[in-house]
Design a protein around this motif. Structure first.
Motif, PDB file in Angstrom:
ATOM      1  N   GLU A  74       0.769  -0.979  -0.061  1.00  0.00           N
ATOM      2  CA  GLU A  74      -0.196  -0.012  -0.113  1.00  0.00           C
ATOM      3  C   GLU A  74       0.861   1.004   0.210  1.00  0.00           C
ATOM      4  OE1 GLU A  74      -1.947  -0.589   3.488  1.00  0.00           O
ATOM      5  OE2 GLU A  74      -3.168  -1.178   2.534  1.00  0.00           O
ATOM      6  N   ASN A  75       0.620   2.633  -0.827  1.00  0.00           N
ATOM      7  CA  ASN A  75       1.284   3.223  -1.010  1.00  0.00           C
ATOM      8  C   ASN A  75       1.061   4.456   0.429  1.00  0.00           C
ATOM      9  OD1 ASN A  75      -0.960   4.850  -1.161  1.00  0.00           O
ATOM     10  ND2 ASN A  75      -0.607   4.644  -3.117  1.00  0.00           N
ATOM     11  N   LEU A  77      -1.105   7.240   1.033  1.00  0.00           N
ATOM     12  CA  LEU A  77      -2.171   7.231   0.836  1.00  0.00           C
ATOM     13  C   LEU A  77      -2.876   6.011   1.605  1.00  0.00           C
ATOM     14  CD1 LEU A  77      -3.670   9.520   0.333  1.00  0.00           C
ATOM     15  CD2 LEU A  77      -1.628  10.186  -0.545  1.00  0.00           C
ATOM     16  N   ASP A  78      -3.235   5.272   1.070  1.00  0.00           N
ATOM     17  CA  ASP A  78      -3.539   3.783   1.721  1.00  0.00           C
ATOM     18  C   ASP A  78      -3.780   3.646   3.212  1.00  0.00           C
ATOM     19  OD1 ASP A  78      -4.280   3.767  -0.627  1.00  0.00           O
ATOM     20  OD2 ASP A  78      -2.906   2.486  -1.425  1.00  0.00           O
ATOM     21  N   GLU A  93      -6.724  15.898   0.122  1.00  0.00           N
ATOM     22  CA  GLU A  93      -7.360  15.542  -1.440  1.00  0.00           C
ATOM     23  C   GLU A  93      -8.386  17.018  -1.666  1.00  0.00           C
ATOM     24  OE1 GLU A  93      -8.399  14.000  -3.805  1.00  0.00           O
ATOM     25  OE2 GLU A  93      -7.823  11.721  -2.459  1.00  0.00           O
ATOM     26  N   SER A 146      -2.565  15.350  -2.377  1.00  0.00           N
ATOM     27  CA  SER A 146      -3.074  13.704  -2.326  1.00  0.00           C
ATOM     28  C   SER A 146      -1.982  12.837  -3.696  1.00  0.00           C
ATOM     29  CB  SER A 146      -4.380  12.926  -2.471  1.00  0.00           C
ATOM     30  OG  SER A 146      -5.457  13.053  -1.804  1.00  0.00           O
ATOM     31  N   PRO A 147      -2.843  13.267  -4.812  1.00  0.00           N
ATOM     32  CA  PRO A 147      -1.583  12.268  -6.267  1.00  0.00           C
ATOM     33  C   PRO A 147       0.335  12.714  -6.071  1.00  0.00           C
ATOM     34  CG  PRO A 147      -3.287  14.374  -6.888  1.00  0.00           C
ATOM     35  CD  PRO A 147      -3.207  14.469  -5.442  1.00  0.00           C
ATOM     36  N   GLU A 199       0.809   9.982  -3.067  1.00  0.00           N
ATOM     37  CA  GLU A 199       0.862   8.830  -4.175  1.00  0.00           C
ATOM     38  C   GLU A 199       1.718   8.268  -5.200  1.00  0.00           C
ATOM     39  OE1 GLU A 199      -4.237   8.249  -3.936  1.00  0.00           O
ATOM     40  OE2 GLU A 199      -3.358   9.606  -5.580  1.00  0.00           O
ATOM     41  N   ASN A 200       2.303   9.178  -5.548  1.00  0.00           N
ATOM     42  CA  ASN A 200       3.400   9.092  -6.617  1.00  0.00           C
ATOM     43  C   ASN A 200       4.738   8.970  -6.585  1.00  0.00           C
ATOM     44  OD1 ASN A 200       1.307   8.303  -8.683  1.00  0.00           O
ATOM     45  ND2 ASN A 200       0.702  10.351  -8.929  1.00  0.00           N
ATOM     46  N   ASN A 260       5.841   3.162  -0.720  1.00  0.00           N
ATOM     47  CA  ASN A 260       6.729   4.005  -1.003  1.00  0.00           C
ATOM     48  C   ASN A 260       7.184   4.932  -0.269  1.00  0.00           C
ATOM     49  OD1 ASN A 260       4.183   5.528  -0.792  1.00  0.00           O
ATOM     50  ND2 ASN A 260       3.502   6.788  -2.307  1.00  0.00           N
TER      51      ASN A 260
END
Length: 624
Positions: free
Chosen positions: A349-350, A352-353, A368, A373-374, A377-378, A470
């Motif tokens: 899970e990243n 955020l998860d 958000e 968030s992006p 996540e990335n 990550n």
């Protein structure tokens, strides 16, 4: 001061036999061969070899060597310009330094005035300048007048006002627009003014985030507040700045001056690029826009301007906000080996998860809203210091409203909670400064063995090492806000509740120490704390630097100590070498109360870039 000036004026008198003419003085002083040669080229030699009377401000040979080669070539090839420049150094009549006063304007033969500035650099010494040039050998006497030896050529000649400079200088066109919008043109054009303007270049304004400059230009109140923070109501050339540490602006707040030489000067976090003398003051061209310490809050509170990226900023906190925005109950102790296992989640899970799995609903929702968030996540790797839902619930309503209504501020606050690098708890070290996604801002890590606690900018880490594919998530029990922006000395100088302490620190000459690398913990008595001292004690201390230093250094501890890291009864050694006894008294249903000797901690700890300031309600007196 007149006595000092009178003594200085004897510096060139080797004996009672004075030279006859100004040229005689130049030949006797030495280091003036360039000037003598140029007076011949300009057709002024015979005049200066007469009986005058004159006062000549005489640049040394070294001063002429400081001129750019093309300027020196132009002077030597253009007799008209050369004569104009030299006559701007020449005054009709005798003007000894005993007649000089600060900001005195002396008319020259060439027309432009010479502005005199007198700077007190200690109780027994002064520095004199003429159009920013240091007077290095005053009152060299002749029958025909005086030679005042200076260390710079006064060129270019002061011509026009401060406003005429910013309106004609292509590098200052944005500033010119701002000054016009704020209605400050008439003030800064006053021919009888004595101003210093710290002038940000167009490039300085371009460093602001998108929307900030446009917002300022639409808000005259905010714009005026910013611009007047760039103005001093007296003239401080490079020499004056070099001998200064704090100067009060027209806006009311101080700027901090740090100078390693006359050519290397910082104003807050802005570098001085050039000095330009004008008829009503001086401009210092700077590479960064300055923002007054209260401006960050004003921008956010009025919801009119984006808030970050301008300069180091401080958000003032009201007493009500301090009371509400306190520590949560400290049930923070943990085993560094066991808890990472208990809190571990699937590494597929990243981050955020992982935050969702930890039920950090408020943080996930706000990420958000802030469009972060992006980014998380990335990210290839990251560390998130993640406030719990309870931490967000503790934020005062006013601050919560500001965060929700200003996306840029919210984004900044949350970016300060994330690092682009991965740090497990075992990677962290005491007083480590962790880079964040908010450029230029660092989170200070502290590790306290006595309470088995790790803090991030004073916020206890209650659930460390929640591993993600990550990065890692460390749950913290407070929102990390406001950001540390100034030094310990800077924080007390900007806090209205600590103005008496700030005066005492200045009197004791401890400002530069508290501006140092540190880290320090300052237990800072409030103004009310000083009022509790017996009558006459404070005035006596302010007159006795030794006793004052003894008491102030008893309030300073090497290292950073937040309440979460102090055990009940723990002793701390101060810079004065004395001991402070700390007690953390926990009562059911309320935050633990920290006391230091007989003083209670009040309000929030104030994080600084080189430590922390904890306000207290009583002045600490070292044991006799």
């Amino acid at each position: 001061m007149k006595l000092v000036l009178a003594v200085l004026s004897l510096a060139c008198v080797a004996n009672a036999q004075w030279p006859l003419t100004i040229i005689d003085v130049l030949e006797k002083v030495g280091n003036e061969t360039t000037l003598i040669s140029l007076t011949k080229q300009a057709g002024l030699y015979n005049r200066l070899n007469g009986l005058g009377p004159f006062t000549l401000f005489a640049p040394t040979d070294a001063a002429f060597k400081l001129l750019p080669k093309d300027v020196m070539t132009e002077l030597q090839s253009n007799k008209t310009l050369l004569k104009e420049v030299l006559e701007a150094h020449l005054v009709t009549g005798k003007v000894p330094i005993v007649e000089w006063t600060n900001d005195k304007l002396i008319p020259t033969v060439g027309g432009p005035n010479i502005r005199i500035n007198v700077y007190d650099i200690s109780r027994v010494a002064i520095t004199l300048t003429a159009n920013g040039a240091g007077v290095v050998n005053p009152d060299c006497h002749a029958i025909a007048g005086f030679v005042q030896v200076i260390d710079l050529v006064m060129y270019p000649l002061p011509n026009g006002t401060i406003v005429s400079e910013i309106t004609s200088n292509n590098n200052l066109s944005t500033l010119a627009t701002a000054v016009s919008k704020a209605g400050l043109v008439a003030t800064l054009s006053a021919v009888d003014g004595n101003f210093t303007l710290f002038a940000p270049t167009n490039k300085a304004f371009s460093k602001l985030p998108a929307g900030v400059l446009d917002g300022l230009l639409k808000n005259v109140t905010a714009l005026t507040n910013v611009l007047t923070y760039h103005v001093l109501s007296d003239v401080y050339n490079n020499v004056g700045l070099y001998y200064s540490s704090k100067l009060k602006t027209v806006q009311g707040k101080n700027v901090t001056i740090k100078a390693s030489s006359r050519e290397s000067i910082m104003v807050n976090n802005a570098a001085v690029l050039a000095e330009i003398s004008k008829t009503n003051g001086v401009l210092h061209v700077i590479d960064t826009v300055l923002i007054p310490p209260t401006m960050h809050f004003e921008m956010v509170h009025n919801n009119t301007l984006p808030s970050h990226g301008i300069a180091p900023l401080t958000v003032p906190r009201t007493r009500a906000e301090q009371d509400h925005f306190g520590f949560l109950p400290l049930k923070m102790k943990f085993l560094l080996v066991l808890l990472p296992l208990l809190c571990a989640v699937s590494a597929t899970e990243n981050v955020l998860d992982v935050m969702r799995s930890l039920q950090l609903r408020s943080l996930v929702q706000l990420l958000e809203v802030a469009d972060l968030s992006p980014t998380l996540e990335n990210a290839d790797s990251c560390t998130v210091f993640a406030p719990s839902d309870a931490a967000f619930a503790k934020i005062p309503p006013g601050i919560r409203k500001q965060l929700l209504s200003n996306q840029l501020l919210l984004r900044e606050v949350l970016a300060f909670h994330a690092s682009p690098k991965q740090y497990m708890s075992t990677d962290l070290k005491n007083n480590q400064l962790v880079e964040t996604l908010l450029k230029g801002f660092l989170v200070r890590i502290n590790i306290y063995p006595s309470t088995n606690t790790i803090t991030a900018d004073g916020s206890p880490v209650s659930k460390p090492d929640n591993k993600a594919s990550n990065g890692v998530v460390h749950v913290v029990d407070q929102v990390l806000y406001p950001f540390p922006t100034g030094t310990v000395d800077g924080e007390i100088s900007h806090n209205n509740n600590l103005s008496v302490l700030n005066e005492a620190v200045d009197k004791a000459g401890l400002g530069s120490a508290l501006d140092g690398d540190g880290p320090f913990t300052l237990f800072a008595p409030t103004n009310d704390a000083f009022k509790k001292l017996p009558n006459g004690t404070l005035p006596s201390l302010l007159k006795n630097v030794t006793a004052l230093t003894e008491i102030l250094t008893y309030h300073v501890v090497s290292g950073v100590y937040y309440k979460a890291g102090l055990s009940d009864g723990e002793e701390l050694t101060t810079l004065q070498k004395g001991k402070l006894v700390c007690h953390v008294n926990a009562k059911p249903g309320s935050d633990p109360q920290l006391t230091v000797n007989n003083a209670k901690a009040v309000g929030l700890p104030i994080p600084a870039v080189n430590g922390v300031v904890q306000m207290i309600d009583t002045v600490l007196i070292p044991p006799k």
